[in-house]
Design a protein around this motif. Structure first.
Motif, mmCIF file in Angstrom:
data_model
loop_
_atom_site.group_PDB
_atom_site.id
_atom_site.type_symbol
_atom_site.label_atom_id
_atom_site.label_comp_id
_atom_site.label_asym_id
_atom_site.label_seq_id
_atom_site.Cartn_x
_atom_site.Cartn_y
_atom_site.Cartn_z
ATOM 1 N N GLU A 1 -10.595 -6.931 -2.649
ATOM 2 C CA GLU A 1 -10.441 -7.451 -1.286
ATOM 3 C C GLU A 1 -9.500 -6.585 -0.448
ATOM 4 O O GLU A 1 -9.574 -6.587 0.774
ATOM 5 C CB GLU A 1 -9.994 -8.920 -1.286
ATOM 6 C CG GLU A 1 -8.594 -9.192 -1.802
ATOM 7 C CD GLU A 1 -8.453 -9.190 -3.332
ATOM 8 O OE1 GLU A 1 -7.310 -9.279 -3.806
ATOM 9 O OE2 GLU A 1 -9.469 -9.090 -4.052
ATOM 10 N N LYS A 2 -8.623 -5.829 -1.104
ATOM 11 C CA LYS A 2 -7.727 -4.929 -0.373
ATOM 12 C C LYS A 2 -8.173 -3.481 -0.512
ATOM 13 O O LYS A 2 -7.806 -2.648 0.312
ATOM 14 C CB LYS A 2 -6.294 -5.093 -0.881
ATOM 15 C CG LYS A 2 -5.723 -6.463 -0.545
ATOM 16 C CD LYS A 2 -4.306 -6.615 -1.018
ATOM 17 C CE LYS A 2 -3.792 -8.006 -0.646
ATOM 18 N NZ LYS A 2 -2.423 -8.206 -1.102
ATOM 19 N N GLY A 3 -8.919 -3.184 -1.538
ATOM 20 C CA GLY A 3 -9.374 -1.822 -1.780
ATOM 21 C C GLY A 3 -10.708 -1.544 -1.120
ATOM 22 O O GLY A 3 -11.695 -1.263 -1.787
ATOM 23 N N PHE B 1 -8.141 7.180 -2.273
ATOM 24 C CA PHE B 1 -7.162 6.237 -1.739
ATOM 25 C C PHE B 1 -7.709 4.811 -1.836
ATOM 26 O O PHE B 1 -7.064 3.920 -2.378
ATOM 27 C CB PHE B 1 -6.846 6.623 -0.285
ATOM 28 C CG PHE B 1 -5.982 5.644 0.460
ATOM 29 C CD1 PHE B 1 -4.773 5.219 -0.040
ATOM 30 C CD2 PHE B 1 -6.379 5.168 1.699
ATOM 31 C CE1 PHE B 1 -3.961 4.339 0.669
ATOM 32 C CE2 PHE B 1 -5.589 4.293 2.417
ATOM 33 C CZ PHE B 1 -4.379 3.875 1.899
ATOM 34 N N VAL B 2 -8.927 4.612 -1.340
ATOM 35 C CA VAL B 2 -9.556 3.286 -1.379
ATOM 36 C C VAL B 2 -9.709 2.831 -2.837
ATOM 37 O O VAL B 2 -9.412 1.679 -3.172
ATOM 38 C CB VAL B 2 -10.918 3.293 -0.641
ATOM 39 C CG1 VAL B 2 -11.671 1.986 -0.852
ATOM 40 C CG2 VAL B 2 -10.706 3.552 0.850
ATOM 41 N N LYS B 3 -10.138 3.740 -3.704
ATOM 42 C CA LYS B 3 -10.333 3.411 -5.115
ATOM 43 C C LYS B 3 -9.013 3.026 -5.788
ATOM 44 O O LYS B 3 -8.958 2.057 -6.553
ATOM 45 C CB LYS B 3 -10.974 4.596 -5.831
ATOM 46 C CG LYS B 3 -11.412 4.287 -7.239
ATOM 47 C CD LYS B 3 -12.177 5.459 -7.832
ATOM 48 C CE LYS B 3 -12.655 5.113 -9.228
ATOM 49 N NZ LYS B 3 -13.417 6.213 -9.820
ATOM 50 N N ALA B 4 -7.943 3.764 -5.500
ATOM 51 C CA ALA B 4 -6.632 3.467 -6.084
ATOM 52 C C ALA B 4 -6.139 2.090 -5.639
ATOM 53 O O ALA B 4 -5.601 1.326 -6.437
ATOM 54 C CB ALA B 4 -5.624 4.547 -5.699
ATOM 55 N N VAL B 5 -6.336 1.778 -4.357
ATOM 56 C CA VAL B 5 -5.924 0.465 -3.847
ATOM 57 C C VAL B 5 -6.739 -0.631 -4.531
ATOM 58 O O VAL B 5 -6.199 -1.650 -4.953
ATOM 59 C CB VAL B 5 -6.042 0.385 -2.303
ATOM 60 C CG1 VAL B 5 -5.787 -1.031 -1.807
ATOM 61 C CG2 VAL B 5 -5.071 1.365 -1.645
ATOM 62 N N VAL C 1 0.839 -1.202 0.000
ATOM 63 C CA VAL C 1 0.000 0.000 0.000
ATOM 64 C C VAL C 1 0.878 1.258 0.000
ATOM 65 O O VAL C 1 0.606 2.212 -0.731
ATOM 66 C CB VAL C 1 -0.977 0.000 1.200
ATOM 67 C CG1 VAL C 1 -1.729 1.316 1.297
ATOM 68 C CG2 VAL C 1 -1.951 -1.173 1.089
ATOM 69 N N LEU C 2 1.944 1.254 0.785
ATOM 70 C CA LEU C 2 2.817 2.427 0.842
ATOM 71 C C LEU C 2 3.472 2.706 -0.506
ATOM 72 O O LEU C 2 3.518 3.856 -0.958
ATOM 73 C CB LEU C 2 3.885 2.259 1.932
ATOM 74 C CG LEU C 2 3.363 2.171 3.366
ATOM 75 C CD1 LEU C 2 4.519 2.016 4.349
ATOM 76 C CD2 LEU C 2 2.519 3.381 3.724
#
Length: 104
Positions: free
Chosen positions: A72-74, A61-65, A41-42
């Motif tokens: 499952e990670k975003g 941020f959530v969307k990019a992840v 993530v970093l």
């Protein structure tokens, strides 16, 4: 342990001071031990900053992840487990980036 110049909220003053060692130092002061899950993530956040010139607020941020690492990670729940309280702010801090502009 190297002394890092940070602002009163703990964000690096000079973004060029960031390194994996700096991230570990910042994480220790936040009571976090960085794992592979944190690192992916970093590094993603640092790529986002390089591309767009900003630290993303929570939704982007959530969307990019989600786009880079999968749904499952975003999602907020997963990111809260890695970066408690305010994932966008804490992750930006540990990635050596400025505080997201619309995060309190």
């Amino acid at each position: 342990m190297t002394m890092l110049a940070t602002d009163p909220e703990g964000y690096l003053i000079n973004l060029d001071d960031w390194s994996t060692e700096a991230a570990n130092t910042l994480a220790q002061s936040a009571g976090i031990e960085l794992t592979e899950a944190h690192w992916e993530v970093l590094f993603l956040l640092r790529e986002f900053y390089t591309e767009y010139g900003i630290s993303p607020a929570t939704r982007p941020f959530v969307k990019a992840v989600a786009l880079k690492l999968g749904k499952e990670k975003g999602n907020s729940v997963y990111l809260m487990t890695l970066f408690p309280e305010s994932p966008a702010k804490l992750a930006a801090k540990l990635a050596g980036l400025p505080k997201p502009t619309n995060c309190m």
